[in-house]
Write a protein that holds these residues in place. Structure first.
Motif, PDB file in Angstrom:
ATOM      1  N   PRO A   1       0.812  -1.228   0.000  1.00 49.16           N
ATOM      2  CA  PRO A   1       0.000   0.000   0.000  1.00 49.16           C
ATOM      3  C   PRO A   1       0.841   1.272   0.000  1.00 49.16           C
ATOM      4  N   HIS A   2       1.564   1.506  -1.075  1.00 48.51           N
ATOM      5  CA  HIS A   2       2.363   2.727  -1.168  1.00 48.51           C
ATOM      6  C   HIS A   2       1.860   3.556  -2.348  1.00 48.51           C
ATOM      7  N   PRO A   3       1.092   4.607  -2.065  1.00 47.75           N
ATOM      8  CA  PRO A   3       0.564   5.444  -3.152  1.00 47.75           C
ATOM      9  C   PRO A   3       1.694   6.085  -3.964  1.00 47.75           C
ATOM     10  N   ILE A   4       1.451   6.249  -5.262  1.00 48.86           N
ATOM     11  CA  ILE A   4       2.442   6.907  -6.133  1.00 48.86           C
ATOM     12  C   ILE A   4       1.761   8.046  -6.897  1.00 48.86           C
ATOM     13  N   ARG A   5       2.564   9.089  -7.157  1.00 50.70           N
ATOM     14  CA  ARG A   5       2.047  10.228  -7.952  1.00 50.70           C
ATOM     15  C   ARG A   5       2.678  10.162  -9.320  1.00 50.70           C
ATOM     16  N   MET A   6       1.847   9.975 -10.340  1.00 50.45           N
ATOM     17  CA  MET A   6       2.367   9.770 -11.689  1.00 50.45           C
ATOM     18  C   MET A   6       1.820  10.836 -12.630  1.00 50.45           C
ATOM     19  N   PRO A   7       2.608  11.212 -13.665  1.00 54.74           N
ATOM     20  CA  PRO A   7       2.109  12.195 -14.638  1.00 54.74           C
ATOM     21  C   PRO A   7       0.852  11.673 -15.322  1.00 54.74           C
ATOM     22  N   CYS A   8      -0.045  12.611 -15.673  1.00 52.80           N
ATOM     23  CA  CYS A   8      -1.319  12.197 -16.292  1.00 52.80           C
ATOM     24  C   CYS A   8      -1.147  11.784 -17.749  1.00 52.80           C
ATOM     25  N   GLY A   9      -0.117  12.256 -18.396  1.00 49.84           N
ATOM     26  CA  GLY A   9       0.069  11.874 -19.803  1.00 49.84           C
ATOM     27  C   GLY A   9       1.206  12.679 -20.397  1.00 49.84           C
ATOM     28  N   GLU A  10       1.600  12.303 -21.633  1.00 54.12           N
ATOM     29  CA  GLU A  10       2.753  12.956 -22.242  1.00 54.12           C
ATOM     30  C   GLU A  10       2.527  14.443 -22.485  1.00 54.12           C
ATOM     31  N   ASP A  11       1.285  14.785 -22.915  1.00 50.67           N
ATOM     32  CA  ASP A  11       1.013  16.202 -23.235  1.00 50.67           C
ATOM     33  C   ASP A  11       0.322  16.916 -22.077  1.00 50.67           C
ATOM     34  N   ASN A  12       0.491  16.408 -20.915  1.00 44.25           N
ATOM     35  CA  ASN A  12      -0.254  16.955 -19.786  1.00 44.25           C
ATOM     36  C   ASN A  12       0.702  17.089 -18.597  1.00 44.25           C
ATOM     37  N   ASP A  13       0.756  18.281 -17.995  1.00 45.95           N
ATOM     38  CA  ASP A  13       1.700  18.498 -16.892  1.00 45.95           C
ATOM     39  C   ASP A  13       1.130  18.061 -15.544  1.00 45.95           C
ATOM     40  N   ASP A  14      -0.137  17.667 -15.546  1.00 41.96           N
ATOM     41  CA  ASP A  14      -0.757  17.307 -14.265  1.00 41.96           C
ATOM     42  C   ASP A  14      -0.273  15.947 -13.761  1.00 41.96           C
ATOM     43  N   TYR A  15      -0.443  15.780 -12.438  1.00 39.55           N
ATOM     44  CA  TYR A  15      -0.097  14.503 -11.811  1.00 39.55           C
ATOM     45  C   TYR A  15      -1.342  13.908 -11.158  1.00 39.55           C
ATOM     46  N   MET A  16      -1.347  12.613 -11.024  1.00 37.95           N
ATOM     47  CA  MET A  16      -2.484  11.954 -10.384  1.00 37.95           C
ATOM     48  C   MET A  16      -1.938  10.943  -9.369  1.00 37.95           C
ATOM     49  N   THR A  17      -2.627  10.805  -8.242  1.00 39.57           N
ATOM     50  CA  THR A  17      -2.164   9.846  -7.232  1.00 39.57           C
ATOM     51  C   THR A  17      -2.885   8.514  -7.397  1.00 39.57           C
ATOM     52  N   TRP A  18      -2.103   7.438  -7.318  1.00 33.20           N
ATOM     53  CA  TRP A  18      -2.632   6.070  -7.426  1.00 33.20           C
ATOM     54  C   TRP A  18      -2.364   5.352  -6.107  1.00 33.20           C
ATOM     55  N   PRO A  19      -3.345   4.624  -5.586  1.00 37.99           N
ATOM     56  CA  PRO A  19      -3.162   4.017  -4.255  1.00 37.99           C
ATOM     57  C   PRO A  19      -2.045   2.973  -4.186  1.00 37.99           C
ATOM     58  N   SER A  20      -1.683   2.358  -5.315  1.00 34.08           N
ATOM     59  CA  SER A  20      -0.585   1.375  -5.293  1.00 34.08           C
ATOM     60  C   SER A  20      -0.062   1.230  -6.727  1.00 34.08           C
ATOM     61  N   VAL A  21       1.089   0.600  -6.874  1.00 36.57           N
ATOM     62  CA  VAL A  21       1.633   0.322  -8.206  1.00 36.57           C
ATOM     63  C   VAL A  21       0.631  -0.531  -8.998  1.00 36.57           C
ATOM     64  N   GLU A  22      -0.001  -1.476  -8.311  1.00 36.82           N
ATOM     65  CA  GLU A  22      -0.945  -2.361  -8.998  1.00 36.82           C
ATOM     66  C   GLU A  22      -2.100  -1.561  -9.598  1.00 36.82           C
ATOM     67  N   HIS A  23      -2.639  -0.579  -8.862  1.00 38.34           N
ATOM     68  CA  HIS A  23      -3.711   0.257  -9.402  1.00 38.34           C
ATOM     69  C   HIS A  23      -3.248   0.917 -10.705  1.00 38.34           C
ATOM     70  N   TYR A  24      -2.038   1.508 -10.635  1.00 43.23           N
ATOM     71  CA  TYR A  24      -1.536   2.248 -11.794  1.00 43.23           C
ATOM     72  C   TYR A  24      -1.313   1.322 -12.983  1.00 43.23           C
ATOM     73  N   TYR A  25      -0.668   0.179 -12.708  1.00 41.96           N
ATOM     74  CA  TYR A  25      -0.344  -0.766 -13.787  1.00 41.96           C
ATOM     75  C   TYR A  25      -1.627  -1.282 -14.459  1.00 41.96           C
ATOM     76  N   GLN A  26      -2.587  -1.719 -13.646  1.00 43.10           N
ATOM     77  CA  GLN A  26      -3.824  -2.276 -14.224  1.00 43.10           C
ATOM     78  C   GLN A  26      -4.570  -1.229 -15.057  1.00 43.10           C
ATOM     79  N   ALA A  27      -4.654   0.005 -14.527  1.00 44.37           N
ATOM     80  CA  ALA A  27      -5.397   1.057 -15.231  1.00 44.37           C
ATOM     81  C   ALA A  27      -4.755   1.388 -16.568  1.00 44.37           C
ATOM     82  N   ASN A  28      -3.417   1.291 -16.620  1.00 38.27           N
ATOM     83  CA  ASN A  28      -2.721   1.655 -17.849  1.00 38.27           C
ATOM     84  C   ASN A  28      -3.059   0.771 -19.035  1.00 38.27           C
ATOM     85  N   LYS A  29      -3.610  -0.399 -18.776  1.00 32.87           N
ATOM     86  CA  LYS A  29      -4.036  -1.268 -19.885  1.00 32.87           C
ATOM     87  C   LYS A  29      -5.080  -0.562 -20.750  1.00 32.87           C
TER      88      LYS A  29
END
Ligand SMILES: NC(=O)C1=CN([C@@H]2O[C@H](COP(=O)(O)OP(=O)(O)OC[C@H]3O[C@@H](n4cnc5c(N)ncnc54)[C@H](OP(=O)(O)O)[C@@H]3O)[C@@H](O)[C@H]2O)C=CC1
Ligand SMILES: Nc1c(N[C@@H]2O[C@H](COP(=O)(O)O)[C@@H](O)[C@H]2O)[nH]c(=O)[nH]c1=O
Length: 595
Positions: free
Chosen positions: A442-470
């Motif tokens: 359970p380690h939240p990460i803050r990742m960029p929203c996209g290549e053309d976007n300067d915003d960041y979004m917080t994900w509750p875990s690496v697994e959340h981020y990885y699965q969503a990226n599909k």
């Protein structure tokens, strides 16, 4: 030892019990009642997600009023202690917190302990210490070092009422305790039989023996198990679904044990859109049918020696805590003979079907005299609608006190033991020693929203981020919904479930370049996680010289596989990251030196 609990011979403990007299008895009764309540709350934690350690917490004021309660929703979500503290608010100060089990600080965030300390809790009563050795005793030590009085049932004081309360705590986490003490998951054999001891008519027809109410109880039982297992013959006879249909929570994996693999082409279990099915079979059995199953999304695992013990040891490695056996008598007898069944749950219906050849719940055990019969322990009887439910243990829940030395004791026994030294370091489940390396930690990460976007979004875990990226970047509102559903999933397990099942059911929502980018996606997420949390980075650096392997026996891409045949990409990425961190630190050391 059995559920009858250890009676301490410590003179100190006896003195404490005797000196307290009636007053002590009253205190014990109060402590026992609140610990039982904490165990009941922990019970509510079971079956909400894939089974995890069950935690409950009650905060009671000095006048004995409940000020707040909480239970853990899933591994990695807010601890029960923090929820109870939030509920109790200002009443925490000077109050007592009752915990069914010592918190397990798997990830170095001390979230449960901090919540209790910061809230001003004066005393903590713990039902049982954490069963897993690497977590055992550390939260208790931490609380004591913060000046909080901590009492552990069975260690600091004893009495009959406290013994019963401790028993409730052992029961609510029996699967975890078994994991700590044996190499097989906690297994329950469940069956429904007529009053004349048959589980089907002589034709094999069995729908239904038990009442609707009893069958709903079975759905709940399924929901609290990691997997349900049946034999090949039950699949051929019943075409079961084996799903939990009580309307909420987790659904277990379905497992079929078959030597012949002589199974029908059409079967409910081959529909894996909602729940996975795993077939365990003899190596080399019907290869063409194995291919057919694989095309349906059914996983097939081959064994050189297909027997219940080997199969259970395999699922233990896969991190399964509890298994429900819903097979017929043939496989049940084999499982009992292999000593892998711990508990029996029998629904007895007031019906008589007769039939010389009608099957019974347990086949041949080779016993010839009644003196050889297996006697159940801690037997309970309950009426469920028209049926009688009889439960009991075939094997005792191990008592951890004599079995596993505490962390302190281990070091005393062998001062050279350093848990962080090994040439191969395996990690998998988040509660393991190196559980923080898991993507489910359970380690939240803050990742960029996209290549053309300067915003960041917080994900509750690496697994959340990885699965969503599909599903990221796919021009389809359903793909957008899916990303949001994964981001807001209450636990990494739920995020993985949504990601994997959407990929299976709606492959058109998956981005076209997923196979090309998935390693990079994972790498960026891991880099962020280990850069954000200094203690994780130190842990990673402390593994220098060791090979890191995700010991998933079934994921042959990210994991190491059952016999080392997996590609171990997760382990590889972590090792890559480790050397990059080392390079960075040597560059910065060089710069400091030059400056
Ligand atoms: N009332 C109830 O609670 C229940 C009733 N039933 C009823 O029971 C009947 C089926 O009973 P039963 O034939 O005993 O079915 P089982 O579920 O026990 O299946 C037996 C099969 O399990 C497979 N198997 C794999 N490994 C082993 C092993 N080491 N030892 C034993 N079996 C192994 C074999 O499959 P293979 O032949 O494919 O190699 C074997 O034929 C049906 O009529 C069904 O309706 C079933 C479950 C519960
Ligand atoms: N006949 C019988 C049971 N049988 C078990 O339930 C399975 C069917 O599950 P499902 O397809 O999900 O409804 C079946 O294959 C067998 O394992 N269970 C019971 O509680 N009561 C009953 O009377």
């Amino acid at each position: 030892m059995a559920l009858s609990l250890r009676i301490s011979s410590s003179p100190l403990i006896c003195r404490a019990t005797l000196a307290n007299g009636d007053n002590g008895r009253n205190h014990h009764a109060k402590d026992a009642a609140f610990i039982r309540r904490a165990a009941d709350l922990a019970e509510m934690s079971a079956g909400l997600t894939s089974p995890h350690p069950n935690f409950g917490c009650v905060i009671a004021t000095s006048s004995g009023k409940v000020a707040g309660e909480g239970y853990l929703y899933a591994q990695g979500t807010k601890p029960a202690e923090a929820l109870a503290v939030e509920a109790a608010g200002e009443f925490c100060r000077g109050s007592t917190a009752y915990l069914n089990m010592e918190p397990g600080d798997c990830h170095g965030d001390h979230a449960a302990v901090s919540a209790l300390v910061q809230a001003g809790i004066e005393r903590v009563v713990v039902g049982i210490r954490h069963p897993l050795q690497h977590l055992r005793g550390s939260a208790i030590r931490e609380l004591r070092s913060q000046g909080i009085e901590v009492n552990v049932l069975g260690e600091d004081f004893e009495s009959k009422v406290l013994e019963d309360a401790r028993k409730a705590c052992l029961l609510v986490n029996a699967p975890l305790i078994h994991r700590a003490c044996s190499r097989v998951p906690f297994s329950v054999l469940k069956y429904a039989m007529t009053l004349d001891g048959k589980i089907a008519a002589s034709s094999g027809h069995a729908a239904w023996i038990s009442s609707k109410l009893s069958r709903t109880r079975v759905f709940e039982l399924r929901g609290r198990s990691d997997a349900v297992i049946v034999g090949g013959n039950t699949v051929r006879q019943d075409d079961p679904r084996l799903t939990a249909r009580h309307g909420q929570g987790h659904t277990p994996t379905r497992i079929v044990m078959t030597q012949s693999l002589d199974l029908p082409e059409k079967a409910n279990l081959w529909d894996v859109s909602e729940v996975p099915t795993i077939i365990v079979t003899q190596r080399g059995a019907r290869r063409s049918f194995q291919k057919f199953l694989a095309s349906k999304g059914v996983e097939v695992v081959e064994f050189d020696m297909l027997n219940p013990r080997e199969v259970m040891e395999y699922f233990h490695l896969r991190g399964y805590l509890s298994i429900l056996w819903e097979c017929g008598g043939t496989l049940a007898a084999s499982a009992i003979s292999s000593s892998v069944i711990h508990k029996v749950v029998a629904f007895v219906a007031p019906k008589i079907i007769g039939g010389r050849n009608a099957p019974s719940p347990v086949g041949e055990l080779g016993m010839v005299e009644m003196t050889q019969a297996l006697n159940l322990m801690d037997v309970c009887y309950e009426q469920v609608g028209p049926d009688m439910l009889v439960t009991g243990f075939l094997q005792p829940i191990p008592d951890l006190i004599p079995v596993i030395p505490s962390e302190d004791a281990t070091v005393e026994i062998d001062p050279s033991v350093n848990p962080f030294e090994s040439s191969i370091i395996f990690f998998y489940k988040t509660w393991d020693l190196y559980g923080s390396f898991s993507n489910f930690s359970p380690h939240p990460i803050r990742m960029p929203c996209g290549e053309d976007n300067d915003d960041y979004m917080t994900w509750p875990s690496v697994e959340h981020y990885y699965q969503a990226n599909k599903f990221v970047g796919v021009e389809n509102p359903m793909a957008h919904d899916c990303v949001e559903k994964i981001r807001t999933a209450r636990s990494p397990e739920e995020a993985a479930l949504i990601g994997r099942s959407t990929l299976r059911q709606k492959p058109e929502l998956v981005r076209n370049d997923w196979e090309d980018v998935k390693i990079e996606v994972m790498y960026m997420a891991l880099k962020c996680k280990f850069s954000t949390y200094p203690h994780l980075k130190s842990m990673l650096l402390s593994t220098a010289g060791s090979v890191l392997v995700e010991s998933s026996p079934h994921d042959l891409f990210w994991g190491g596989g059952r016999e080392g045949e997996g590609l171990n990409y997760l382990g590889r990425l972590l090792m890559q990251l480790r050397s990059e961190f080392f390079d960075d630190s040597s560059v910065s050391a060089e710069n400091t030196f030059l400056a």
